[in-house]
Design an enzyme around this catalytic site. Structure first.
Site, PDB file in Angstrom:
ATOM      1  N   ALA A   1     -21.508  21.682  71.489  1.00 27.19           N
ATOM      2  CA  ALA A   1     -21.724  23.130  71.487  1.00 27.19           C
ATOM      3  C   ALA A   1     -21.070  23.772  72.712  1.00 27.19           C
ATOM      4  O   ALA A   1     -20.496  24.856  72.631  1.00 27.19           O
ATOM      5  CB  ALA A   1     -23.214  23.440  71.462  1.00 27.19           C
TER       6      ALA A   1
ATOM      7  N   SER B   1      12.454   1.166  57.811  1.00 23.87           N
ATOM      8  CA  SER B   1      11.251   0.550  57.260  1.00 23.87           C
ATOM      9  C   SER B   1      11.164  -0.856  57.833  1.00 23.87           C
ATOM     10  O   SER B   1      12.015  -1.266  58.630  1.00 23.87           O
ATOM     11  CB  SER B   1      11.280   0.545  55.740  1.00 23.87           C
TER      12      SER B   1
ATOM     13  N   LYS C   1      -0.845  -4.083  62.094  1.00 27.40           N
ATOM     14  CA  LYS C   1      -0.210  -3.179  61.137  1.00 27.40           C
ATOM     15  C   LYS C   1      -1.279  -2.241  60.597  1.00 27.40           C
ATOM     16  O   LYS C   1      -2.102  -2.624  59.757  1.00 27.40           O
ATOM     17  CB  LYS C   1       0.446  -3.972  59.997  1.00 27.40           C
TER      18      LYS C   1
ATOM     19  N   ARG D   1       7.568  10.252  57.248  1.00 34.21           N
ATOM     20  CA  ARG D   1       8.749   9.408  57.193  1.00 34.21           C
ATOM     21  C   ARG D   1       9.691   9.820  56.060  1.00 34.21           C
ATOM     22  O   ARG D   1      10.913   9.784  56.203  1.00 34.21           O
ATOM     23  CB  ARG D   1       8.328   7.943  57.030  1.00 34.21           C
TER      24      ARG D   1
ATOM     25  N   GLU E   1       1.379   5.717  63.493  1.00 36.10           N
ATOM     26  CA  GLU E   1       0.626   5.766  62.243  1.00 36.10           C
ATOM     27  C   GLU E   1      -0.597   6.666  62.423  1.00 36.10           C
ATOM     28  O   GLU E   1      -1.339   6.521  63.394  1.00 36.10           O
ATOM     29  CB  GLU E   1       0.173   4.329  61.898  1.00 36.10           C
TER      30      GLU E   1
ATOM     31  N   LYS F   1       7.590  -8.264  66.723  1.00 36.70           N
ATOM     32  CA  LYS F   1       8.839  -7.626  67.133  1.00 36.70           C
ATOM     33  C   LYS F   1       9.454  -8.433  68.270  1.00 36.70           C
ATOM     34  O   LYS F   1       8.733  -8.889  69.162  1.00 36.70           O
ATOM     35  CB  LYS F   1       8.565  -6.188  67.610  1.00 36.70           C
TER      36      LYS F   1
HETATM   37  O1  D41 Z   1       1.237  -0.434  62.264  1.00 34.85           O
HETATM   38  C1  D41 Z   1       2.200  -0.158  61.541  1.00 34.85           C
HETATM   39  N1  D41 Z   1       1.978   0.313  60.324  1.00 34.85           N
HETATM   40  C2  D41 Z   1       3.606  -0.334  62.041  1.00 34.85           C
HETATM   41  C3  D41 Z   1       4.636   0.188  61.289  1.00 34.85           C
HETATM   42  C4  D41 Z   1       3.888  -0.992  63.253  1.00 34.85           C
HETATM   43  N2  D41 Z   1       2.893  -1.496  64.012  1.00 34.85           N
HETATM   44  N3  D41 Z   1       5.161  -1.116  63.673  1.00 34.85           N
HETATM   45  C5  D41 Z   1       6.186  -0.613  62.950  1.00 34.85           C
HETATM   46  N4  D41 Z   1       7.432  -0.752  63.430  1.00 34.85           N
HETATM   47  C6  D41 Z   1       8.455  -0.269  62.751  1.00 34.85           C
HETATM   48  C7  D41 Z   1       9.813  -0.443  63.311  1.00 34.85           C
HETATM   49  C8  D41 Z   1      10.059  -1.863  63.648  1.00 34.85           C
HETATM   50  C9  D41 Z   1      10.868   0.010  62.338  1.00 34.85           C
HETATM   51  C10 D41 Z   1       9.901   0.394  64.556  1.00 34.85           C
HETATM   52  C11 D41 Z   1       5.975   0.066  61.729  1.00 34.85           C
HETATM   53  C12 D41 Z   1       7.103   0.578  61.058  1.00 34.85           C
HETATM   54  N5  D41 Z   1       8.326   0.394  61.592  1.00 34.85           N
HETATM   55  C13 D41 Z   1       7.067   1.323  59.804  1.00 34.85           C
HETATM   56  N6  D41 Z   1       6.006   1.720  59.151  1.00 34.85           N
HETATM   57  C14 D41 Z   1       6.371   2.359  58.052  1.00 34.85           C
HETATM   58  C15 D41 Z   1       7.712   2.371  58.003  1.00 34.85           C
HETATM   59  C16 D41 Z   1       8.145   1.745  59.097  1.00 34.85           C
END
Ligand code: D41
Length: 676
Positions: free
Chosen positions: A36, A84, A123, A144, A180, A297
């Site tokens: 509030a 992607s 993810k 995207r 995201e 990655k």
């Molecule tokens: O958590 C996710 N959904 C996620 C999506 C993530 N942790 N890393 C992502 N990294 C990439 C790149 C490697 C291309 C930078 C992504 C995605 N891409 C992504 N999600 C949907 C399209 C691309």
């Protein structure tokens, strides 16, 4: 009218305060002021800015409110395409091994070279978004789309509280942040609980909740949705040299004030990626949000550049997915199951579907209201969800896939097993068969409960056997079990002599039991194991229990009017008393004890008389407490009386007690047994 210096100062102060509270709320999860008070600061700033538009800054928190509904989203061309991510669904470790092998090969690394360094992260299951900051200010947010062109959802994204409108610290000229938008599970549940109470439409799952909220045209609607954001990458950068690794890049984004998930590691080699995958799988259900996998990655940005990408997928990243938690399938039918207490539970029969690692063919639908709320129709394509070890759930129907031939479900008016009327209490969600033990389904369930491990513990009396015994009218009541002989059992299908003998031995052994088990085994509605134990301890003997009226029953700790009335109903049924007598006659026995109330307790053996109006309890309640502690309550004062508890307007009883020299226990008055 232009703003005074004072007003300018106040607006800046309010912005700073609101920003601080936002941080406390979203980043530290520790709000400093009540909602509030926050709202008051917010409205004050809004009013100031409305009166003096020149005070409105690009990063003002009031911009989160969003503007008027849009007719459509404008297209946005991404300065750097949103790639992607290659997805593997291999179970076990093969996903990590294959990825590591591929990367090493492409980099020309041999077996002698050391393990590669990776960044492993979650993810998130939401909607990918790109945030463009210019000189630290959020200027545009875009979906995207096809990776080249997305939709301008800036207005909606501004309403997401954890997304900074301005970056902290020394911000680059241009910084595009990729991440995201998602919805936490608790936010999802709370949103749906409120929507349900308000009779509004429910969100199907957190992912649809997030994606649908961003991709709808009225920011006022988005603002009401509890959305969150995690950053996981970058697009265009100008005026800043990013650190040399992905993990350090995410640290830098965090320092700019962007939310970055803490559940991430730097891993060396395939084995440690696989270990991350396993560890996250184990903890997946305890995370506060849904994920659909993990992402690996290559950590070095220089190596990422060397690896490049093929067909819009970087060679340096891979998503390793978990088996889906949700799947689409057909709702073939809705059947009714009859429970032990007659509850008619609708069960979904589904076309077999593989979800979350198992094949699902059935799912409970709880009750009639639930089916109506979800608008499920027989023949619908439905979303089935499996979360952890819990029973599969039908989340909702895909209305777009209806052909028109689907059937609306109606709860039957009669029990499908015995044909008795099905009744639903005025304020109850459950419909019940009124047939009681006349209903074969209830009889079967009652027998299974009677024989279960925590009740009479008759090993070998499973549901197949109970089905046969009841269907062939060999057994009608639990007492009939003790009349079974080898001949009757041998006549049943697939009953070997040896198992018949074992079963008879188990039945015989079950005769020696405890009062608590026996009470629990009766299967009285609302009397669980705990209550059965309390009742056994309190009354000590079955006859004392059978003699107790609801008022006496409620003297047992934790027995309230609902349990007491279930018990009264059960024992008022002559059939039930008969079965109990037959069981005792068959030799079912236990050690009886004294009613605990008369042997122990702080007031054991003391006689009380209650009179007058007591300050906080009714006389009945006070009497119950005394009896629960082992004392007796008497209606009149005599030489046997130990205490008189006198409330206000106590009359002749108190006088008589004083004549007899009994202790007077008023509020604050002296206490002590007579004669002391
Ligand atoms: O958590 C996710 N959904 C996620 C999506 C993530 N942790 N890393 C992502 N990294 C990439 C790149 C490697 C291309 C930078 C992504 C995605 N891409 C992504 N999600 C949907 C399209 C691309």
């Amino acid at each position: 009218m232009t703003a005074t210096a004072e007003q300018q100062g106040r607006a800046a102060q309010l912005r700073a305060q609101i920003e601080q509270h936002n941080r406390a709320y979203y980043e530290l999860d520790a709000p400093i002021i009540p909602d509030a008070e926050y709202d008051r600061l917010f409205r004050e700033l809004q009013a100031l800015e409305q009166a003096h538009p020149e005070l409105l800054t690009a990063d003002s928190p009031t911009r989160r409110v969003g503007g008027a509904p849009l007719a459509q989203f404008d297209p946005v061309r991404h300065a750097v395409p949103m790639l992607s991510i290659r997805t593997e669904t291999d179970t076990e470790d093969s996903g990590a091994l294959a990825f590591d092998a591929r990367v090493r090969r492409e980099l020309g690394l041999g077996e002698a070279d050391p393990p590669l360094e990776y960044a492993a992260e979650l993810k998130f299951d939401g909607l990918a978004i790109s945030l463009r900051y210019e000189n630290g200010m959020l200027v545009r947010a875009a979906t995207r789309g096809d990776g080249e062109t997305g939709e301008d959802v800036t207005q909606n994204v501004r309403t997401v509280g954890s997304i900074p409108l301005r970056l902290r610290g020394d911000a680059p000229a241009v910084l595009e942040v990729r991440g995201e938008i998602y919805m936490r599970r608790d936010d999802f549940e709370a949103f749906n609980a409120r929507a349900l109470a308000a009779g509004e439409k429910l969100l199907v799952n957190p992912r649809n909740g997030a994606a649908g909220s961003i991709r709808q045209l009225d920011p006022a609607v988005t603002r009401k949705r509890p959305l969150s954001f995690f950053a996981y990458g970058v697009g265009e950068i100008d005026g800043w040299t990013p650190p040399p690794t992905h993990s350090a890049l995410l640290d830098a984004l965090l320092a700019f004030g962007l939310p970055v998930c803490a559940e991430r590691v730097v891993a060396h080699g395939a084995d440690s990626l696989a270990a991350f995958h396993r560890e996250v799988a184990r903890r997946r259900m305890t995370l506060p949000f849904d994920i659909d996998g993990v992402v690996y990655k290559v950590n070095s940005l220089a190596l990422q550049a060397r690896l490049g990408f093929v067909s819009r997928e970087p060679r340096w990243a891979v998503a390793h997915k978990y088996p889906a938690q949700e799947a689409l399938t057909e709702l073939l039918d809705i059947e009714i199951q009859v429970g032990r207490t007659g509850a008619l539970t609708p069960v979904a029969r589904l076309a077999p579907v593989f979800v979350g690692g198992v094949t699902v063919t059935n799912a409970t639908l709880h009750n009639e209201d639930e089916i109506r709320r979800k608008d499920l129709r027989i023949g619908d394509t439905v979303i089935v969800r499996r979360a952890g070890d819990v029973i599969p759930e039908v989340v909702g129907a895909v209305a777009e896939r209806r052909s028109g031939s689907e059937r609306v479900f109606a709860m039957p008016e009669k029990c499908p097993v015995c044909g008795s009327h099905a009744v639903r209490g005025a304020d109850e969600a459950v419909t019940r068969c009124s047939g009681g033990l006349f209903c074969a389904a209830q009889r079967k369930q009652a027998l299974l409960h009677f024989a279960s491990r925590r009740a009479m513990d008759i090993e070998g009396l499973g549901d197949k056997l109970v089905d046969q015994l009841v269907d062939n009218a060999v057994v009608g009541t639990p007492a009939d079990l003790y009349k079974l002989g080898v001949a009757a059992l041998a006549a049943l299908d697939r009953m070997a002599e040896k198992s018949a003998a074992n079963l008879l031995a188990a039945i015989e052994a079950s005769k020696q039991t405890t009062l608590a088990r026996f009470i629990f085994a009766l299967g009285i509605r609302n009397v669980g194991e705990r209550t059965a134990k309390d009742l056994a301890r309190h009354f000590g003997s079955l006859d004392r229990l059978l003699a107790a009226d609801p008022a006496r029953l409620q003297q047992v700790p934790d027995v309230g009017p609902v349990v007491a009335s279930s018990m009264a109903q059960f024992f008022a049924e002559p059939h039930n008393r008969e079965v109990i007598e037959q069981l005792r006659a068959a030799g079912v026995r236990w050690e009886e004890g004294e009613a605990q109330a008369s042997v122990s307790g702080r007031l054991a053996g003391k006689v009380f008389v209650l009179t007058g109006t007591l300050p906080t309890l009714s006389r009945e309640q006070a009497g119950g407490l005394i009896e629960a502690a082992g004392g007796k309550v008497s209606g009149s004062v005599s030489k046997k009386t130990d205490f008189v508890v006198a409330g206000s307007e106590a009359g002749s009883k108190l006088e008589k007690a004083q004549q007899l020299g009994v202790s007077d226990h008023r509020r604050g008055g002296a206490a002590g047994p007579a004669g002391e």
